[in-house]
Design a protein around this motif. Structure first.
Motif, PDB file in Angstrom:
ATOM      1  N   ARG A  76       0.856  -1.193   0.000  1.00  0.00           N
ATOM      2  CA  ARG A  76       0.000   0.000   0.000  1.00  0.00           C
ATOM      3  C   ARG A  76       0.892   1.244   0.000  1.00  0.00           C
ATOM      4  O   ARG A  76       1.867   1.314   0.733  1.00  0.00           O
ATOM      5  CB  ARG A  76      -0.911   0.001   1.224  1.00  0.00           C
ATOM      6  CG  ARG A  76      -1.853  -1.184   1.214  1.00  0.00           C
ATOM      7  CD  ARG A  76      -2.873  -1.046   2.307  1.00  0.00           C
ATOM      8  NE  ARG A  76      -3.755   0.088   2.034  1.00  0.00           N
ATOM      9  CZ  ARG A  76      -4.758   0.429   2.818  1.00  0.00           C
ATOM     10  NH1 ARG A  76      -5.000  -0.238   3.902  1.00  0.00           N
ATOM     11  NH2 ARG A  76      -5.518   1.455   2.504  1.00  0.00           N
ATOM     12  N   ALA A  78       1.718   3.835   1.532  1.00  0.00           N
ATOM     13  CA  ALA A  78       1.478   4.519   2.807  1.00  0.00           C
ATOM     14  C   ALA A  78       2.029   5.947   2.779  1.00  0.00           C
ATOM     15  O   ALA A  78       1.376   6.883   3.249  1.00  0.00           O
ATOM     16  CB  ALA A  78       2.141   3.726   3.932  1.00  0.00           C
ATOM     17  N   LEU A  79       3.227   6.097   2.219  1.00  0.00           N
ATOM     18  CA  LEU A  79       3.857   7.422   2.221  1.00  0.00           C
ATOM     19  C   LEU A  79       3.012   8.421   1.436  1.00  0.00           C
ATOM     20  O   LEU A  79       2.774   9.549   1.876  1.00  0.00           O
ATOM     21  CB  LEU A  79       5.261   7.316   1.618  1.00  0.00           C
ATOM     22  CG  LEU A  79       6.079   8.600   1.665  1.00  0.00           C
ATOM     23  CD1 LEU A  79       6.355   8.985   3.115  1.00  0.00           C
ATOM     24  CD2 LEU A  79       7.387   8.437   0.914  1.00  0.00           C
ATOM     25  N   GLU A  80       2.522   7.981   0.257  1.00  0.00           N
ATOM     26  CA  GLU A  80       1.727   8.875  -0.576  1.00  0.00           C
ATOM     27  C   GLU A  80       0.442   9.290   0.150  1.00  0.00           C
ATOM     28  O   GLU A  80       0.043  10.452   0.131  1.00  0.00           O
ATOM     29  CB  GLU A  80       1.353   8.197  -1.908  1.00  0.00           C
ATOM     30  CG  GLU A  80       2.486   8.150  -2.917  1.00  0.00           C
ATOM     31  CD  GLU A  80       3.387   6.955  -2.737  1.00  0.00           C
ATOM     32  OE1 GLU A  80       3.348   6.325  -1.651  1.00  0.00           O
ATOM     33  OE2 GLU A  80       4.136   6.626  -3.663  1.00  0.00           O
ATOM     34  N   ILE A  81      -0.202   8.292   0.830  1.00  0.00           N
ATOM     35  CA  ILE A  81      -1.441   8.595   1.539  1.00  0.00           C
ATOM     36  C   ILE A  81      -1.168   9.612   2.658  1.00  0.00           C
ATOM     37  O   ILE A  81      -1.914  10.585   2.827  1.00  0.00           O
ATOM     38  CB  ILE A  81      -2.052   7.300   2.117  1.00  0.00           C
ATOM     39  CG1 ILE A  81      -2.576   6.426   0.960  1.00  0.00           C
ATOM     40  CG2 ILE A  81      -3.180   7.623   3.091  1.00  0.00           C
ATOM     41  CD1 ILE A  81      -3.038   5.064   1.391  1.00  0.00           C
ATOM     42  N   ALA A  82      -0.053   9.415   3.393  1.00  0.00           N
ATOM     43  CA  ALA A  82       0.273  10.315   4.497  1.00  0.00           C
ATOM     44  C   ALA A  82       0.533  11.724   3.978  1.00  0.00           C
ATOM     45  O   ALA A  82       0.014  12.707   4.532  1.00  0.00           O
ATOM     46  CB  ALA A  82       1.509   9.794   5.227  1.00  0.00           C
ATOM     47  N   MET A  83       1.295  11.834   2.889  1.00  0.00           N
ATOM     48  CA  MET A  83       1.613  13.165   2.351  1.00  0.00           C
ATOM     49  C   MET A  83       0.354  13.847   1.826  1.00  0.00           C
ATOM     50  O   MET A  83       0.155  15.059   2.023  1.00  0.00           O
ATOM     51  CB  MET A  83       2.654  13.046   1.236  1.00  0.00           C
ATOM     52  CG  MET A  83       4.048  12.779   1.782  1.00  0.00           C
ATOM     53  SD  MET A  83       5.262  12.636   0.476  1.00  0.00           S
ATOM     54  CE  MET A  83       5.337  14.307  -0.118  1.00  0.00           C
ATOM     55  N   SER A  85      -2.694  13.388   2.866  1.00  0.00           N
ATOM     56  CA  SER A  85      -3.511  13.801   4.006  1.00  0.00           C
ATOM     57  C   SER A  85      -2.952  15.082   4.618  1.00  0.00           C
ATOM     58  O   SER A  85      -3.705  15.992   4.964  1.00  0.00           O
ATOM     59  CB  SER A  85      -3.528  12.709   5.072  1.00  0.00           C
ATOM     60  OG  SER A  85      -3.950  11.509   4.493  1.00  0.00           O
ATOM     61  N   ALA A  86      -1.604  15.145   4.721  1.00  0.00           N
ATOM     62  CA  ALA A  86      -0.968  16.329   5.313  1.00  0.00           C
ATOM     63  C   ALA A  86      -1.262  17.567   4.471  1.00  0.00           C
ATOM     64  O   ALA A  86      -1.605  18.626   5.002  1.00  0.00           O
ATOM     65  CB  ALA A  86       0.536  16.106   5.416  1.00  0.00           C
TER      66      ALA A  86
END
Lengths: 166, 73
Positions: A76, A78-83, A85-86
């Motif tokens: 998944r 994850a890094l792209e989703i976190a960025m 969201s930020a």
């Protein structure tokens, strides 16, 4: 030579038993006739070796690695989703600070206008350099976004034109 | 099977490297660059018959070198 090359002539050609002149005629025909060229290739003792060399076989280790990688589930992002969201949270925060954003945007607009000679020079440079053009395009889109944001928040503009009470 | 095919390709490459550049050149142009005979003659600025003669000699020498190195036909 319009008709296909007879088998015995083709064999002699592949073996190199023809005169230079006749071999040249056969070669001209093979250049324009995939069927005869294919037949000639199968008569070549090294045809299979050439085919293997032209279409190289991947090493067994590589094949195993690829199959192993294909069997695993896709990780998944994850890094792209976190960025993402930020960025979304930061955008929402800016929208909530409407008055400050409007002021900041108008100041940014003024600065950009004062930089007009510089941007003109950069545009000239961009004509000769695609990377500069890409950077400028991105900057322009950001500036456009800021301007639109400012325009949409401009309604009261109380800080720019204070109302005089009668 | 895969390993033996890779081995065969390696032997062919070794055999090609052992040829004089004059012969290696025409074989590479035809078998690997997929040029037509007429195009090779144009590139080398030689009559087509001369080029064919060189290709036949090159093939014969390559076959000898390939078999000498133990390559499978």
């Amino acid at each position: 030579m319009n008709r296909h090359v007879p088998e015995d002539l083709l064999s002699a050609f592949v073996e190199g038993d023809l005169s230079d002149e006749l071999a040249g005629h056969v070669a001209e025909h093979l250049d324009g006739c995939p069927r005869c060229a294919g037949r000639a290739a199968t008569l070549d003792p090294l045809a299979r070796a050439f085919a293997r060399a032209v279409d190289p076989v991947p090493s067994p280790l590589l094949v195993m690695k690829v199959l192993d990688r294909a069997a695993r589930p896709e990780p998944r992002p994850a890094l792209e989703i976190a960025m993402g969201s930020a960025l979304l949270a930061a955008g929402l925060g800016l929208v909530l600070l409407t008055d400050d954003l409007a002021r900041t945007s108008i100041e940014a607009g003024r600065v950009l206008l004062s930089l007009e000679p510089l941007t003109r020079a950069l545009a000239q440079a961009a004509l000769g350099s695609p990377p500069i053009a890409v950077v400028l395009t991105v900057l322009s889109l950001v500036a456009l976004g800021i301007s639109l944001g400012a325009a949409s928040l401009e309604r009261p503009l109380t800080f720019a034109s204070p109302r005089v009470r009668p | 099977l895969l390993a033996s095919q890779a081995q065969s390709a390696r032997v062919l490459e070794q055999a090609l490297q052992s040829l004089a550049p004059l012969y290696r050149e025409v074989l590479v142009l035809y078998h690997f660059e997929h040029l037509k005979y007429v195009e090779i003659a144009e590139i080398l600025a030689l009559p087509l018959g001369t080029v064919m003669n060189r290709i036949f000699r090159a093939r014969r020498k390559l076959r000898e070198a390939y078999e000498a190195l133990g390559g499978e036909p």
